[in-house]
Write a protein that holds these residues in place. Structure first.
Motif, PDB file in Angstrom:
ATOM      1  N   THR B  41       0.815  -1.213   0.000  1.00  9.27           N
ATOM      2  CA  THR B  41       0.000   0.000   0.000  1.00  9.27           C
ATOM      3  C   THR B  41       0.852   1.267   0.000  1.00  9.27           C
ATOM      4  OG1 THR B  41      -0.141  -0.193   2.396  1.00  9.27           O
ATOM      5  CG2 THR B  41      -2.005  -1.037   1.135  1.00  9.27           C
ATOM      6  N   MET B  42       2.111   1.171   0.437  1.00  4.10           N
ATOM      7  CA  MET B  42       2.954   2.364   0.553  1.00  4.10           C
ATOM      8  C   MET B  42       4.156   2.262  -0.384  1.00  4.10           C
ATOM      9  SD  MET B  42       1.546   4.374   2.769  1.00  4.10           S
ATOM     10  CE  MET B  42      -0.153   3.933   3.088  1.00  4.10           C
ATOM     11  N   GLY B  43       4.122   3.027  -1.452  1.00  3.59           N
ATOM     12  CA  GLY B  43       5.135   2.896  -2.490  1.00  3.59           C
ATOM     13  C   GLY B  43       6.521   3.428  -2.144  1.00  3.59           C
ATOM     14  N   ASN B  44       6.611   4.392  -1.230  1.00  4.33           N
ATOM     15  CA  ASN B  44       7.931   4.919  -0.875  1.00  4.33           C
ATOM     16  C   ASN B  44       8.725   3.915  -0.038  1.00  4.33           C
ATOM     17  OD1 ASN B  44       7.450   7.263  -2.195  1.00  4.33           O
ATOM     18  ND2 ASN B  44       7.344   8.574  -0.375  1.00  4.33           N
ATOM     19  N   ALA B  45       8.007   3.060   0.670  1.00  2.00           N
ATOM     20  CA  ALA B  45       8.669   2.049   1.495  1.00  2.00           C
ATOM     21  C   ALA B  45       9.155   0.926   0.592  1.00  2.00           C
ATOM     22  CB  ALA B  45       7.700   1.522   2.544  1.00  2.00           C
ATOM     23  N   LEU B  59      -0.589  -1.170  10.014  1.00  2.00           N
ATOM     24  CA  LEU B  59       0.128  -0.971   8.762  1.00  2.00           C
ATOM     25  C   LEU B  59       1.614  -1.168   9.032  1.00  2.00           C
ATOM     26  CD1 LEU B  59       0.415   0.175   5.802  1.00  2.00           C
ATOM     27  CD2 LEU B  59       0.585   2.428   6.866  1.00  2.00           C
ATOM     28  N   ALA B  60       2.243  -2.090   8.288  1.00  2.00           N
ATOM     29  CA  ALA B  60       3.677  -2.298   8.446  1.00  2.00           C
ATOM     30  C   ALA B  60       4.388  -1.726   7.234  1.00  2.00           C
ATOM     31  CB  ALA B  60       3.985  -3.785   8.582  1.00  2.00           C
ATOM     32  N   GLY B  61       5.484  -0.991   7.484  1.00  2.00           N
ATOM     33  CA  GLY B  61       6.301  -0.447   6.409  1.00  2.00           C
ATOM     34  C   GLY B  61       7.741  -0.897   6.605  1.00  2.00           C
ATOM     35  N   LYS B  63      11.719  -0.223   5.572  1.00  2.00           N
ATOM     36  CA  LYS B  63      12.748   0.596   4.921  1.00  2.00           C
ATOM     37  C   LYS B  63      14.062  -0.168   4.976  1.00  2.00           C
ATOM     38  CE  LYS B  63      12.655   3.937   3.227  1.00  2.00           C
ATOM     39  NZ  LYS B  63      12.278   4.166   1.787  1.00  2.00           N
ATOM     40  N   TYR B 135      14.494  -2.197   8.410  1.00  2.00           N
ATOM     41  CA  TYR B 135      13.675  -1.616   9.478  1.00  2.00           C
ATOM     42  C   TYR B 135      12.206  -1.872   9.198  1.00  2.00           C
ATOM     43  CZ  TYR B 135      17.858   0.870  10.902  1.00  2.00           C
ATOM     44  OH  TYR B 135      19.115   1.174  11.332  1.00  2.00           O
ATOM     45  N   ASP B 137       8.614  -1.096  10.600  1.00  2.00           N
ATOM     46  CA  ASP B 137       7.840  -0.316  11.553  1.00  2.00           C
ATOM     47  C   ASP B 137       6.374  -0.666  11.393  1.00  2.00           C
ATOM     48  OD1 ASP B 137       9.613   1.825  12.949  1.00  2.00           O
ATOM     49  OD2 ASP B 137      10.331   1.714  10.875  1.00  2.00           O
ATOM     50  N   TYR B 139       2.643   0.279  12.414  1.00  2.00           N
ATOM     51  CA  TYR B 139       1.798   1.351  12.923  1.00  2.00           C
ATOM     52  C   TYR B 139       0.431   0.788  13.295  1.00  2.00           C
ATOM     53  CZ  TYR B 139       3.878   5.995  12.220  1.00  2.00           C
ATOM     54  OH  TYR B 139       4.589   7.143  12.359  1.00  2.00           O
TER      55      TYR B 139
END
Lengths: 245, 262, 178
Positions: B41-45, B59-61, B63, B135, B137, B139
């Motif tokens: 769902t999160m493209g920057n990650a 929500l897990a991201g 990096k 990493y 994270d 949330y």
């Protein structure tokens, strides 16, 4: 403003193909956090932001309570995975503390604080993914969250930034434009009378550019406001639709 | 945490239902609530996944960053899992430094993935003095009970969704991600709550308020990888053995759910 | 439309509760000291019961229903005619949904109470007290009323929902007795 600035304008268009007065794609959804009194999720360009409102509830700690009106608290924060490049550290920074403060002040203006003496209203803005203009997108989201919480306001605030790239003014800067622009100016507006509730600026603008920049924000507001109102309506319409046909 | 009167009333209600062998949402004792996994769902990650478990939403991201290896392990990279209870997730969560509750959640989520050897830390080594740091994270966006399982499954799904940045001439290019992060093992988590004489899987928010004891079991289908007992109450050996058995059964379902969505 | 523009205000369809004289409320007793009893109304508005000489204070944590006699400075509601509600559960709904939950001359709430055979007391502050065997079904019906409050034909849908479930309730009782 950084050195080694890339070409941000090619053939009189911006890098992402937008015109100078064009917003990035914006979608808003209300009612995404069950536990909150009101909430909204905004995707604006590559920004992905959740805003939630809790309250009005009893003000805590007691010494912060104002017996004559509600107090507003605000937290704006970016997730550690919000950036394309490095892993961000969680916890408040000087930047996020300042942004939290100016967002709080926007809502202190429009919320009818006197309706809820002795109470507290909490605004949370979590930037899950950032792509420039997060505070503006955060305010736009928080405004929908506040309305969906049923907290009376005199207007539905929106916000967007305008910046200068070389001698051109450009609306709604994305991350690259924001990093390399010559000037950046986020603005929050109460649209009914065009009152400006947040204004920050850095870089350099002429007086003529300032006037033109504010005008660009005000005319873009119609589209943003419509998206906000549609999101609030959609919350109801989606349930109504189940029973149509 | 002071229990409010409205919570006391809920606790009594949950207990009176359990006395009749019923749960407030008419689930079986060892049923999960509906689980939905949405990866990417999160493209920057480098990787991400959202998990909804009943009303719980996390929500897990991921990096992945270039860094120096730790001095005591110069030939391997590093991995860290952290869970954050966002103040927007529940009225009882507040801004500020992490609470003991949040730290326990972080560490238990980390432990399952670390003990499960899901990532071969040696494979994160690049060259002398350089290695990848992963990493994760997590949330917590809405607290609706059983964060342990939701966070573990989100972290695992986000890892499986992750792609590596490229490393060229001493520089990292995050925009250019090709290869998948190599995942060696899939662990899943099951959390049980004990309320009075009853034991149940996947406690809801109200059931957590009523809980006397909690047991989280992480396994990969062949071994138990981590366990955490929480709260004041207790379990007997026989109960633990039985719950571990259920945990292994659930692993099959959960693993296929995770893999299906990758 | 979610909000209606008034003179200087958006009147929202969603809304927080403002204490009004005459409102029935439901709350829990937060403290009882001497002749003053403070009632948690799950709002920034606090309820206050001034006990008369011969009255005994309700126990801390007990559930009461009462009517607002007076409101001081918008955040203290002076309550009268309080009575204790024994047993049961409390659920919270958005105060803006309460009028729909009650329905025209109590039609909606009576229907839910009748078809599930539970006792229900609704407070304008958004706290609802439910007592009886089938509380879980009443809770489900109330949740649905709140979610679909703005969609016409709701009374019929809730009726259908609860009548369809009646069969299931019967089955459950049977299972329980076997």
């Amino acid at each position: 403003m950084k050195s080694n600035k890339p070409e941000l304008i090619v053939n009189n268009k911006r890098l992402d193909g937008r015109n100078f007065d064009e917003l990035r794609p914006l979608s808003i959804k209300a009612g995404v956090i069950d536990n909150a009194s009101g909430s909204a999720y905004v995707e604006w360009g590559n920004n992905k932001i959740i805003a939630a409102v809790y309250g009005p509830k009893e003000a805590m700690p007691k010494h912060m309570m104002d017996p004559s009106k509600a107090i507003i608290k605000c937290r704006y924060a970016m997730s550690p995975f919000s950036n394309l490049s490095e892993h961000g550290r969680s916890g408040p920074s000087r930047r996020s503390t300042e942004i939290s403060k100016v967002i709080k002040e926007v809502f202190e203006n429009v919320v009818f604080l006197n309706e809820f003496p002795g109470s507290e209203i909490d605004i949370f803005v979590e930037v899950l993914q950032g792509d420039g203009g997060t505070r503006a997108a955060g305010i736009t989201a928080a405004s929908v969250a506040m309305a969906s919480a049923g907290i009376p306001m005199r207007d539905l605030v929106y916000a967007v930034s305008v910046g200068r790239i070389d001698d051109k003014l450009a609306l709604d800067l994305n991350m690259i434009e924001d990093n390399y622009s010559d000037s950046d100016m986020p603005i929050a507006v109460a649209p009914r009378d065009g009152e400006i509730l947040l204004l920050q600026m850095d870089g350099g603008l002429s007086r003529e550019q300032l006037s033109r920049g504010i005008s660009m924000v005000l005319s873009a507001g119609k589209d943003i406001s419509k998206k906000q109102i549609d999101a609030l309506k959609e919350n109801y319409d989606s349930i109504s639709k189940k029973y149509e046909s | 945490m002071k229990m409010e009167s409205i919570d006391m009333i809920k606790v009594n209600y949950i207990k009176s239902m359990l006395a009749k062998n019923m749960r407030e949402d008419s689930r079986g004792m060892f049923d999960f609530r509906n689980m939905r996994i949405t990866p990417g769902t999160m493209g920057n990650a480098e990787g991400s996944a959202q998990v909804e478990l009943g009303r719980t939403k996390v929500l897990a991201g991921v990096k992945i960053a270039l860094e120096a290896p730790m001095t005591d392990t110069p030939d391997q990279g590093n991995m860290t899992v952290a869970a954050e209870l966002l103040p927007l997730a529940h009225s009882k969560y507040e801004s500020g430094p992490p609470t003991p509750e949040a730290i326990e959640l972080s560490r238990v989520t980390d432990r399952g993935i670390r003990a499960g050897s899901c990532i071969d830390l040696k494979s994160l080594f690049i060259e002398e003095g350089k290695a990848w740091g992963v990493y994760i994270d997590v949330y917590v966006l809405n607290y609706g009970g059983n964060l342990f399982d939701a966070c573990e499954i989100a972290a695992m799904s986000a890892l499986l969704n992750s792609t590596m940045p490229t490393y060229e001439d001493g520089k990292v290019i995050h925009e250019n991600r090709k290869n998948r992060l190599k995942i060696d093992n899939i662990v899943t988590s099951t959390t049980f709550a004990k309320i009075g004489g009853s034991i149940l899987l996947d406690p809801s928010l109200d059931e957590e308020i009523a809980s006397d004891a909690r047991l989280t079991v992480t396994n990969d289908g062949s071994s138990i990888r981590s366990m955490q007992k929480g709260l004041r109450g207790s379990f007997y050996q026989k109960e633990i053995e039985e719950l571990v058995g259920i945990s292994f059964n659930k692993h099959v379902e959960l693993k296929s759910l995770i893999e299906k969505r990758v | 439309m979610l909000g209606i523009y008034d003179e200087r205000e958006i009147v929202p369809l969603e809304g927080t509760w403002k204490a009004n004289v005459g409102d029935s409320v439901v709350g829990t007793v937060a403290s009882a000291k001497g002749s003053v009893c403070i009632v948690d109304l799950s709002s920034f508005v606090r309820g206050l019961i001034v006990l008369r000489k011969y009255e005994t204070a309700p126990e801390k944590g007990s559930i009461i229903s009462a009517v607002i006699r007076d409101v001081e400075n918008r955040r203290t509601a002076i309550l009268e005619g309080s009575s204790e509600l024994h047993g049961g559960i409390l659920m919270k709904v958005k105060p803006s949904k309460v009028p729909r939950l009650i329905g025209k001359s109590n039609t909606m709430i009576n229907q839910i109470a009748d078809l599930t055979a539970v006792r229900i007391v609704v407070g304008m502050n958004g706290l609802v007290w439910i007592s009886g065997e089938n509380s879980a079904r009443a809770v489900a019906a109330i949740e649905r009323v709140c979610e679909e409050a703005h969609v016409p034909g709701l009374t019929m849908r809730i009726k259908e929902m609860l009548e369809k479930e009646k069969g299931i309730i019967g089955n459950d009782i049977e299972k329980g007795t076997i």
